[in-house]
Design a protein around this motif. Structure first.
Motif, mmCIF file in Angstrom:
data_model
loop_
_atom_site.group_PDB
_atom_site.id
_atom_site.type_symbol
_atom_site.label_atom_id
_atom_site.label_comp_id
_atom_site.label_asym_id
_atom_site.label_seq_id
_atom_site.Cartn_x
_atom_site.Cartn_y
_atom_site.Cartn_z
ATOM 1 N N GLU A 1 0.786 -1.234 0.000
ATOM 2 C CA GLU A 1 0.000 0.000 0.000
ATOM 3 C C GLU A 1 0.823 1.291 0.000
ATOM 4 N N THR A 2 1.940 1.339 0.738
ATOM 5 C CA THR A 2 2.507 2.674 1.012
ATOM 6 C C THR A 2 3.958 2.854 0.602
ATOM 7 N N THR A 3 4.353 4.120 0.485
ATOM 8 C CA THR A 3 5.694 4.519 0.055
ATOM 9 C C THR A 3 6.789 3.783 0.837
ATOM 10 N N THR A 4 6.658 3.764 2.153
ATOM 11 C CA THR A 4 7.694 3.146 2.983
ATOM 12 C C THR A 4 7.785 1.639 2.725
ATOM 13 N N GLY A 5 6.646 0.969 2.595
ATOM 14 C CA GLY A 5 6.652 -0.469 2.320
ATOM 15 C C GLY A 5 7.234 -0.774 0.952
ATOM 16 N N ASP B 1 -4.583 9.553 -2.433
ATOM 17 C CA ASP B 1 -4.597 9.211 -1.001
ATOM 18 C C ASP B 1 -3.506 10.001 -0.267
ATOM 19 N N ASN B 2 -2.275 9.895 -0.736
ATOM 20 C CA ASN B 2 -1.168 10.546 -0.038
ATOM 21 C C ASN B 2 -1.366 12.057 -0.001
ATOM 22 N N LYS B 3 -1.918 12.610 -1.081
ATOM 23 C CA LYS B 3 -2.064 14.063 -1.179
ATOM 24 C C LYS B 3 -3.421 14.546 -0.649
ATOM 25 N N GLY C 1 6.902 15.831 -0.522
ATOM 26 C CA GLY C 1 6.485 14.821 -1.493
ATOM 27 C C GLY C 1 4.966 14.831 -1.544
ATOM 28 N N ASP C 2 4.358 13.690 -1.858
ATOM 29 C CA ASP C 2 2.897 13.652 -1.975
ATOM 30 C C ASP C 2 2.222 13.943 -0.630
ATOM 31 N N VAL C 3 2.715 13.302 0.431
ATOM 32 C CA VAL C 3 2.118 13.516 1.753
ATOM 33 C C VAL C 3 2.391 14.952 2.228
ATOM 34 N N GLY C 4 3.591 15.438 1.991
ATOM 35 C CA GLY C 4 3.928 16.812 2.386
ATOM 36 C C GLY C 4 3.064 17.835 1.661
ATOM 37 N N THR D 1 10.319 22.300 4.830
ATOM 38 C CA THR D 1 11.738 21.937 4.690
ATOM 39 C C THR D 1 11.834 20.801 3.681
ATOM 40 N N GLU D 2 12.876 20.795 2.888
ATOM 41 C CA GLU D 2 13.075 19.742 1.876
ATOM 42 C C GLU D 2 14.564 19.504 1.651
ATOM 43 N N VAL D 3 14.900 18.316 1.167
ATOM 44 C CA VAL D 3 16.278 18.039 0.750
ATOM 45 C C VAL D 3 16.377 17.965 -0.778
ATOM 46 N N THR E 1 6.230 15.898 10.521
ATOM 47 C CA THR E 1 7.149 15.199 9.614
ATOM 48 C C THR E 1 6.344 14.370 8.614
ATOM 49 N N THR E 2 6.791 14.406 7.351
ATOM 50 C CA THR E 2 6.073 13.687 6.272
ATOM 51 C C THR E 2 7.067 13.003 5.342
ATOM 52 N N THR E 3 8.268 12.687 5.829
ATOM 53 C CA THR E 3 9.367 12.348 4.913
ATOM 54 C C THR E 3 9.539 10.862 4.616
ATOM 55 N N GLY E 4 9.061 9.976 5.499
ATOM 56 C CA GLY E 4 9.407 8.557 5.357
ATOM 57 C C GLY E 4 10.880 8.321 5.677
ATOM 58 N N ASN E 5 11.530 9.328 6.243
ATOM 59 C CA ASN E 5 12.947 9.215 6.596
ATOM 60 C C ASN E 5 13.069 9.130 8.120
ATOM 61 N N LYS E 6 14.286 8.913 8.608
ATOM 62 C CA LYS E 6 14.448 8.802 10.063
ATOM 63 C C LYS E 6 15.199 10.012 10.628
ATOM 64 N N ASN F 1 3.842 13.368 13.538
ATOM 65 C CA ASN F 1 4.357 12.748 12.316
ATOM 66 C C ASN F 1 3.190 12.147 11.545
ATOM 67 N N ILE F 2 3.248 12.252 10.215
ATOM 68 C CA ILE F 2 2.207 11.608 9.397
ATOM 69 C C ILE F 2 2.838 10.601 8.423
ATOM 70 N N GLY F 3 4.169 10.423 8.503
ATOM 71 C CA GLY F 3 4.854 9.387 7.732
ATOM 72 C C GLY F 3 4.617 8.019 8.362
ATOM 73 N N HIS F 4 5.053 6.965 7.696
ATOM 74 C CA HIS F 4 4.629 5.624 8.135
ATOM 75 C C HIS F 4 5.176 5.200 9.499
ATOM 76 N N PHE F 5 6.448 5.496 9.763
ATOM 77 C CA PHE F 5 7.035 5.016 11.018
ATOM 78 C C PHE F 5 7.349 6.163 11.976
ATOM 79 N N LEU G 1 -0.174 10.479 12.878
ATOM 80 C CA LEU G 1 -1.158 11.148 13.715
ATOM 81 C C LEU G 1 -2.535 11.214 13.080
ATOM 82 N N ASN G 2 -2.615 11.137 11.748
ATOM 83 C CA ASN G 2 -3.953 11.217 11.153
ATOM 84 C C ASN G 2 -4.758 9.958 11.468
ATOM 85 N N LEU G 3 -4.066 8.838 11.670
ATOM 86 C CA LEU G 3 -4.767 7.615 12.044
ATOM 87 C C LEU G 3 -4.780 7.411 13.559
HETATM 88 P P1 NAI Z 1 7.667 10.994 -0.998
HETATM 89 O O1 NAI Z 1 8.894 10.261 -1.281
HETATM 90 O O2 NAI Z 1 6.774 11.466 -2.100
HETATM 91 O O3 NAI Z 1 7.962 12.294 -0.107
HETATM 92 C C1 NAI Z 1 8.891 12.362 0.940
HETATM 93 C C2 NAI Z 1 9.655 13.671 0.776
HETATM 94 O O4 NAI Z 1 10.465 13.888 1.942
HETATM 95 C C3 NAI Z 1 10.613 13.667 -0.421
HETATM 96 O O5 NAI Z 1 10.310 14.750 -1.272
HETATM 97 C C4 NAI Z 1 11.991 13.778 0.201
HETATM 98 O O6 NAI Z 1 12.886 14.543 -0.602
HETATM 99 C C5 NAI Z 1 11.690 14.482 1.513
HETATM 100 N N1 NAI Z 1 12.709 14.250 2.565
HETATM 101 C C6 NAI Z 1 13.400 13.117 2.842
HETATM 102 N N2 NAI Z 1 14.219 13.315 3.891
HETATM 103 C C7 NAI Z 1 14.025 14.600 4.299
HETATM 104 C C8 NAI Z 1 14.575 15.383 5.338
HETATM 105 N N3 NAI Z 1 15.477 14.891 6.174
HETATM 106 N N4 NAI Z 1 14.139 16.666 5.462
HETATM 107 C C9 NAI Z 1 13.222 17.184 4.614
HETATM 108 N N5 NAI Z 1 12.661 16.470 3.606
HETATM 109 C C10 NAI Z 1 13.063 15.199 3.452
HETATM 110 O O7 NAI Z 1 6.816 10.058 -0.001
HETATM 111 P P2 NAI Z 1 5.266 10.212 0.365
HETATM 112 O O8 NAI Z 1 4.471 9.384 -0.553
HETATM 113 O O9 NAI Z 1 4.964 11.633 0.546
HETATM 114 O O10 NAI Z 1 5.229 9.437 1.774
HETATM 115 C C11 NAI Z 1 5.875 9.932 2.924
HETATM 116 C C12 NAI Z 1 5.600 9.021 4.112
HETATM 117 O O11 NAI Z 1 4.205 9.033 4.424
HETATM 118 C C13 NAI Z 1 5.935 7.551 3.870
HETATM 119 O O12 NAI Z 1 6.414 6.993 5.069
HETATM 120 C C14 NAI Z 1 4.586 6.945 3.514
HETATM 121 O O13 NAI Z 1 4.577 5.564 3.716
HETATM 122 C C15 NAI Z 1 3.682 7.688 4.438
HETATM 123 N N6 NAI Z 1 2.263 7.788 4.095
HETATM 124 C C16 NAI Z 1 1.409 8.102 5.125
HETATM 125 C C17 NAI Z 1 0.055 8.251 4.900
HETATM 126 C C18 NAI Z 1 -0.858 8.556 6.034
HETATM 127 O O14 NAI Z 1 -2.067 8.489 5.856
HETATM 128 N N7 NAI Z 1 -0.370 8.886 7.204
HETATM 129 C C19 NAI Z 1 -0.515 8.124 3.545
HETATM 130 C C20 NAI Z 1 0.474 7.844 2.522
HETATM 131 C C21 NAI Z 1 1.807 7.701 2.800
#
Ligand code: NAI
Length: 462
Positions: free
Chosen positions: A188-192, A222-224, A254-257, A274-276, A306-311, A330-334, A375-377
């Motif tokens: 389903e998701t970017t991180t997976g 969904d992400n956006k 990204g999409d979530v951001g 903030t972005e890299v 945080t929306t990055t999928g990064n740590k 945080n709204i990223g996966h982990f 946090l959205n879930l």
């Molecule tokens: P993406 O890859 O489109 O966006 C992530 C963005 O973060 C990229 O543009 C990247 O350059 C940036 N980034 C990475 N490290 C960074 C840092 N240290 N500082 C600033 N920016 C940084 O990924 P997407 O699709 O936006 O997903 C992000 C996370 O959200 C993933 O973990 C995904 O699984 C999760 N997710 C959560 C949802 C929810 O409902 N909570 C829904 C969909 C995805």
């Protein structure tokens, strides 16, 4: 027969059923799948393990898979995301489900293990974040005497290792056998999806996988648009804070951001990004947001997401520099986007479920949402049904593809063909009154497409 489910309270089933009935009216893609495939039952014989947030929307997905002939067992992929009334409705309907909002990490892996326990063994995985896939692959490695590769969070690593050891003791050889029987996984998701590409690159993905996230009708919706609705919903339900006028920092565009920044801006917050990645930074600037580093604004902003999928994106030194009563989520996966572990020895005051106030050494307090988990879930109910219908229609099509034609695929990561992506979108037009224009043959020839689509080349980015 002993009950084959773990839910908070089965008496919540009637409430869950009422919300499911409403959700069905907002999930035209899933209902169309039922109409198209309900009779032919292409998933007959599929024994699907689901590891995905156990919400009302997921309940409609589960009942769709069942209507298409599948046997299903389900666990949530996050300890805070379960909607207990949804889980109760699914359990009462006869599908085994193991999910409670606020379950522990040990329970998380135990429940996932239980969701694999089909009498004849599982043969399909429907994953969100990769935990179900990881569990089987790491377990099989352990059975082969190989090292368990690290998983994202240290806490999680301990819990998964404990569960793997338990299963190995109870049923020697179970992981290896299950790995051999799995015909495919849809993720389903970017991180997976990152995890799957990594596994494949290292020669460790033994079955085909469909990357549902990168269907356009998933990540670009969904992400956006999902986060655009559910991010502020989560912050409001958690804190009731006035959003208008506050300074909010969104890390990652990204999409979530993009959805998250739009959510906060729509509520009147002054948003900083903030972005890299220079492309995403330029997009944020041209969408009208100030783009700078966290260090520049950490002492003055009110809300951090945080929306990055990064740590390690928000680190302990950032949290020490934040002002009193800053809101952090945080709204990223982990949860490892925020260094929550480094706060463990601080004074925590629980305000209500999934909301904690943490006292920093300088006396400032932070409001931490869902202990850093999405946090959205955790604080609200995730995305609305309509957008999840698009995501989950992709999931259903991916499961059908892998179950019925899996042997035509080599191990690897695939995305659904564009005509199916367009089909998913098409199924969602009527519900919102969209009237589509059509091409005549001459126009179609002129732009080099067919009258019925696909309307874009593979490299088009939307
Ligand atoms: P993406 O890859 O489109 O966006 C992530 C963005 O973060 C990229 O543009 C990247 O350059 C940036 N980034 C990475 N490290 C960074 C840092 N240290 N500082 C600033 N920016 C940084 O990924 P997407 O699709 O936006 O997903 C992000 C996370 O959200 C993933 O973990 C995904 O699984 C999760 N997710 C959560 C949802 C929810 O409902 N909570 C829904 C969909 C995805």
């Amino acid at each position: 027969m002993a009950k084959d489910y773990i839910v908070k309270d089965i008496a919540l089933a009637a409430f869950g059923r009422k919300e499911l009935d409403i959700a069905e009216t907002e999930m035209p893609g899933l209902m169309a799948c039922r109409a198209e495939f309900g009779e032919s039952k292409p998933l007959k014989g599929a024994r699907i393990v689901g590891s995905l947030h156990m919400t009302i929307q997921t309940a409609v997905l589960i009942e769709t898979l069942v209507e298409l002939g599948a046997d299903v067992r389900w666990a949530s992929c996050n300890i805070f995301s379960t909607q207990d009334h949804a889980a109760a409705a699914i359990a009462e309907g006869g599908t085994p489900v193991f999910a409670i909002k606020g379950q522990s990490l040990e329970e998380h892996w135990d429940y996932l293990d239980k969701s694999f326990m089909f009498p004849e063994g599982a043969n399909m995985i429907l994953d969100d974040g990769g935990d179900a896939t990881l569990y089987i692959l790491l377990g099989a490695r352990a059975e082969a005497g190989e090292e368990i590769i690290p998983v994202p969070q240290s806490e999680e690593e301990e819990a998964i290792k404990k569960q793997i050891a338990k299963r190995m003791k109870e049923t020697p050889g179970w992981f290896t056998k299950t790995r051999e029987e799995i015909q495919g996984v849809s993720e389903e998701t970017t991180t997976g999806v990152h995890r799957l590409y990594d596994l494949h690159k290292n020669g460790q993905l033994p079955f085909p996988a469909i990357n549902v996230n990168d269907s356009v009708t998933k990540s670009k919706f969904d992400n956006k648009y999902g986060c655009k609705e559910s991010l502020v919903d989560g912050i409001r339900r958690a804190t009731d804070t006035m959003m208008a006028g506050k300074v909010a920092v969104v890390m990652g565009y990204g999409d979530v951001g993009k959805g998250s920044a739009a959510s906060l801006a729509g509520a009147g917050a002054r948003v900083i990004v903030t972005e890299v990645d220079p492309i995403c930074a330029l997009q944020a600037a041209m969408d009208g947001f100030q783009v700078t580093t966290l260090d520049e604004v950490v002492g003055t902003a009110d809300i951090f997401v945080t929306t990055t999928g990064n740590k390690d994106v928000i680190r302990i030194e950032h949290m020490r520099a934040m002002k009193d009563m800053a809101i952090v989520g945080n709204i990223g996966h982990f949860d490892n986007e925020i260094q929550v572990a480094a706060l463990k020895n601080h004074k925590w005051t629980n305000i209500k479920e999934q909301v904690d106030m943490i006292e920093m050494p300088n006396g400032n307090r932070l409001i931490l949402l869902s202990e850093g988990r999405l946090l959205n879930l955790g604080n609200a109910t995730g995305h609305p049904s309509f957008v999840m219908s698009a995501s989950f229609t992709n999931q259903v099509l991916a499961q059908i593809e892998l179950f019925t034609k899996g042997d035509e695929y080599q191990p690897g990561v695939y995305i659904l063909p564009k005509h199916l992506d367009e089909k998913v979108a098409r199924l969602h037009l009527d519900r919102i009154g969209v009237k589509l224009s059509s091409l005549d043959k001459e126009q179609a020839d002129y732009i080099g497409v067919s009258v019925d689509g696909p309307f874009k080349p593979e490299h088009y980015r939307y």
